[in-house]
Structures are given as C-alpha cells and as structure tokens.
Design an enzyme around this catalytic site. Sequence first.
Site, PDB file in Angstrom:
ATOM      1  N   CYS A   1      32.104  -8.436   4.806  1.00 54.22           N
ATOM      2  CA  CYS A   1      33.451  -7.939   5.076  1.00 54.22           C
ATOM      3  C   CYS A   1      33.643  -6.499   4.585  1.00 54.22           C
ATOM      4  O   CYS A   1      33.047  -5.591   5.143  1.00 54.22           O
ATOM      5  CB  CYS A   1      34.482  -8.913   4.532  1.00 54.22           C
ATOM      6  SG  CYS A   1      36.029  -8.811   5.425  1.00 54.22           S
TER       7      CYS A   1
ATOM      8  N   HIS B   1      33.143 -14.011   5.352  1.00 53.17           N
ATOM      9  CA  HIS B   1      32.932 -14.329   3.932  1.00 53.17           C
ATOM     10  C   HIS B   1      32.148 -15.629   3.812  1.00 53.17           C
ATOM     11  O   HIS B   1      32.757 -16.704   3.649  1.00 53.17           O
ATOM     12  CB  HIS B   1      34.281 -14.544   3.236  1.00 53.17           C
ATOM     13  CG  HIS B   1      35.062 -13.298   3.024  1.00 53.17           C
ATOM     14  ND1 HIS B   1      34.997 -12.554   1.875  1.00 53.17           N
ATOM     15  CD2 HIS B   1      35.928 -12.659   3.840  1.00 53.17           C
ATOM     16  CE1 HIS B   1      35.796 -11.508   1.973  1.00 53.17           C
ATOM     17  NE2 HIS B   1      36.371 -11.544   3.154  1.00 53.17           N
TER      18      HIS B   1
ATOM     19  N   GLU C   1      30.587 -16.659   1.332  1.00 54.55           N
ATOM     20  CA  GLU C   1      30.690 -17.161  -0.047  1.00 54.55           C
ATOM     21  C   GLU C   1      31.914 -18.049  -0.281  1.00 54.55           C
ATOM     22  O   GLU C   1      32.013 -18.716  -1.298  1.00 54.55           O
ATOM     23  CB  GLU C   1      30.667 -15.977  -1.029  1.00 54.55           C
ATOM     24  CG  GLU C   1      31.979 -15.206  -1.192  1.00 54.55           C
ATOM     25  CD  GLU C   1      32.310 -14.269  -0.037  1.00 54.55           C
ATOM     26  OE1 GLU C   1      31.579 -14.234   0.968  1.00 54.55           O
ATOM     27  OE2 GLU C   1      33.338 -13.574  -0.146  1.00 54.55           O
TER      28      GLU C   1
HETATM   29  N1  GLN Z   1      40.530  -5.519   5.645  1.00 56.06           N
HETATM   30  C1  GLN Z   1      39.667  -5.137   4.589  1.00 56.06           C
HETATM   31  C2  GLN Z   1      39.222  -3.702   4.712  1.00 56.06           C
HETATM   32  O1  GLN Z   1      39.364  -3.093   5.733  1.00 56.06           O
HETATM   33  C3  GLN Z   1      38.437  -6.018   4.505  1.00 56.06           C
HETATM   34  C4  GLN Z   1      38.868  -7.434   4.264  1.00 56.06           C
HETATM   35  C5  GLN Z   1      37.900  -8.277   3.522  1.00 56.06           C
HETATM   36  O2  GLN Z   1      36.936  -7.832   2.866  1.00 56.06           O
HETATM   37  N2  GLN Z   1      38.193  -9.545   3.543  1.00 56.06           N
HETATM   38  O3  GLN Z   1      38.728  -3.165   3.790  1.00 56.06           O
END
Ligand code: GLN
Length: 192
Positions: free
Chosen positions: A75, A165, A167
């Site tokens: 992410c 994610h 995890e």
């Molecule tokens: N929306 C977040 C970003 O742009 C990332 C979200 C996440 O890591 N769950 O940094």
Amino acid sequence: MKIGVLALQGAVREHIRHIELSGHEGIAIKRTEQLDDIDGLILPGGESTTLRRLMNLYGFKEALQQSTLPMFGTCAGLIVMAKHIVGEEGYLDKLDITVQRNSFGRQVDSFESELNVQGIAEDIEGVFIRAPHIEATHGEVSVLSTVGEKIVAVQEGQYLGVSFHPELTDDYRMTQYFIEEIVKPTLMIENV
Ligand code: GLN
C-alpha cells in the site's frame, strides 16, 4: 533469515507476525544502521506523505536509495517504492511503475477481494484501504495481479509491491513468497 519491517508508521507488528508465521525472524527497523543486519525489508502501509516525511527525517531515503536489499512494499509502502507517482515526484525509484494514489473511489474506500496472484496462488486474500493502483508498468516489471483493469501487484527483480494489506489477514503467503522466492535466492547469489 532476518527480515526487517520499517517501523516509522503502519502495521509493523502484523508484518512481523507474518514473517514469524513464515518461519523467519522479524525485526522492527527504526534506525538506518539496522539495515546492515537484515536480509530483506518490508515497507508497510500507512499514509505515504507522512511516511516520506518520516523517512526523510530519519535518513531512510538516501539509505534505501543506495541499498540493494530485497524490498516488499504494501500500500503506502508500494507508493514510496514507485519511480512515478501521478501528480507527485517519485521517491525511492525502486519499481519502474506509475502509481495512482487513492484510486478505488469513495464508495469503495475499503474492500476485500480474493486475488489471483501469478506464481503464488489463485486465492490470496487482499484487504484494500484507500489503496493505490498501478496505472502503468515500464521496463522489466512483471504484473502479478489485477482487480478488474487495475494492476495491484508487481515484481521487478528483488522488489515486490502490492496495493493491498496482506498483513491484516491470516494469509501469510505473500510474505512467504517474498522471503522464499526473492530474499533467499538473492542471498544465495550474494554468497557465491
Ligand atoms: N491512501 C494512502 C496513501 O496514499 C495509502 C493507504 C494505505 O497504505 N492503506 O498514502
């Protein structure tokens, strides 16, 4: 093997749990000196603007740009590994991809999806939270998974990145893949 988890922000304990479930040692990384003691590094999710600020502050930008450690970004961790971020500067330049942040729209801020991930499994559990997607890949990047038209998992050599994610579920096969299929072969090449 010793796998670090960048511990500036995000779900550090959950990643360490997946490393341990994979049969390896997980270490929270708070200082750049610790990078010398690990075989691979996980960059957790969180908020990528904050994460970049913290990484600047603690010297991780330079250290990781220079490092050839295998890395796995989830992410926000994927966002910081990208060479190109729509409307912003790329950060670590590890994955030759263009990422779009927060790209799954308002109604679906968060969702779960069963993913077919190339070379890993057809039923990986993916939790997406204000997730980015990979708009384009360049050079030698392999696409490992998509949701509809959107790319959500890629690999380029020793670098792995996913929009979701892993995890936050009990499904530790992504982490296991990173360790067994990326970190381990990289170590073997280094030790020849
Ligand atoms: N929306 C977040 C970003 O742009 C990332 C979200 C996440 O890591 N769950 O940094």
